[in-house]
Design a protein around this motif. Structure first.
Motif, PDB file in Angstrom:
ATOM      1  N   ILE A 158       1.051  -1.132   0.075  1.00 45.10           N
ATOM      2  CA  ILE A 158       0.009  -0.045   0.232  1.00 45.10           C
ATOM      3  C   ILE A 158       1.008   1.268   0.054  1.00 45.10           C
ATOM      4  N   TYR A 164       2.188   1.759  -3.319  1.00 46.88           N
ATOM      5  CA  TYR A 164       1.234   2.147  -4.503  1.00 46.88           C
ATOM      6  C   TYR A 164       1.140   3.685  -4.102  1.00 46.88           C
ATOM      7  N   LYS A 179      -3.164   5.630   5.530  1.00 51.25           N
ATOM      8  CA  LYS A 179      -2.807   5.021   4.128  1.00 51.25           C
ATOM      9  C   LYS A 179      -3.965   4.341   3.475  1.00 51.25           C
ATOM     10  N   ASN A 180      -4.614   3.540   4.360  1.00 46.36           N
ATOM     11  CA  ASN A 180      -5.571   2.512   4.093  1.00 46.36           C
ATOM     12  C   ASN A 180      -6.787   3.421   3.504  1.00 46.36           C
ATOM     13  N   ILE A 220      -6.021   4.980  -0.027  1.00 43.01           N
ATOM     14  CA  ILE A 220      -6.190   4.049  -1.042  1.00 43.01           C
ATOM     15  C   ILE A 220      -7.424   3.671  -1.363  1.00 43.01           C
ATOM     16  N   ILE A 253     -10.214  -2.298  -3.432  1.00 44.94           N
ATOM     17  CA  ILE A 253      -9.461  -2.730  -1.735  1.00 44.94           C
ATOM     18  C   ILE A 253     -10.725  -2.585  -1.001  1.00 44.94           C
ATOM     19  N   HIS A 278      -5.761  -9.156  -1.820  1.00 45.42           N
ATOM     20  CA  HIS A 278      -5.315  -7.786  -1.800  1.00 45.42           C
ATOM     21  C   HIS A 278      -4.154  -7.787  -2.260  1.00 45.42           C
ATOM     22  N   LEU A 311      -2.413  -5.572  -5.325  1.00 43.89           N
ATOM     23  CA  LEU A 311      -1.621  -4.379  -5.415  1.00 43.89           C
ATOM     24  C   LEU A 311      -0.180  -4.771  -6.045  1.00 43.89           C
TER      25      LEU A 311
END
Length: 156
Positions: A74, A77, A91-92, A95, A104, A141, A145
């Motif tokens: 993550i 990315y 961060k989650n 994204i 995601i 996931h 990614l």
């Protein structure tokens, strides 16, 4: 164990308004390195997990290593967009909020983040059945990614 999952849009707004999402220079070598470390970590833990008995609490560390590898992907990315975050939740949120095309799962990311925090900060341990609840979604996931990162790397 139940965890309260915050709403994605509210979490994203809080991350923006509190400055937890920051701009960073795009560093392709760092992206490659993060991807490489995540993949090597996964290969290592997959190899080591073959001998773990189902009743062992060592599944805790398989879970945690998968979590760290997914987090590294993550982060890699996000670096394509020159974004870094002060914490995993932001961060989650970034994204999931900015890249719905990746599909995601916000609730999955939050669940594993909270579970990982329970391991690291409250000493909660997992057995095989606990790990097995997460394994397929982790793999899904991670695959998404890795492919997305590889596709973006073709442009550099």
């Amino acid at each position: 164990m139940e965890f309260k999952i915050d709403k994605l849009d509210e979490t994203y707004k809080v991350c923006i308004s509190t400055g937890k999402l920051k701009e960073k220079v795009v560093d392709v070598e760092l992206i490659k390195s993060l991807k490489d470390v995540a993949e090597k970590g996964l290969n290592f833990i997959d190899d080591k997990s073959k001998g773990i008995p189902r009743e062992s609490i060592d599944w805790t560390f398989v879970f945690r290593d998968y979590y760290e590898s997914l987090g590294g992907l993550i982060e890699a990315y996000l670096l394509f967009e020159g974004i870094e975050a002060d914490n995993h939740q932001c961060k989650n949120a970034y994204i999931c909020f900015k890249h719905p095309e990746l599909e995601i799962d916000w609730e999955f990311l939050e669940t594993i983040r909270l579970r990982r925090n329970a391991v690291n900060y409250r000493g909660q341990l997992l057995k095989y059945d606990d790990w097995n609840l997460f394994k397929v979604k982790f793999q899904l996931h991670i695959t998404v990614l890795k492919k997305a990162i590889e596709q973006k790397l073709k442009n550099y």
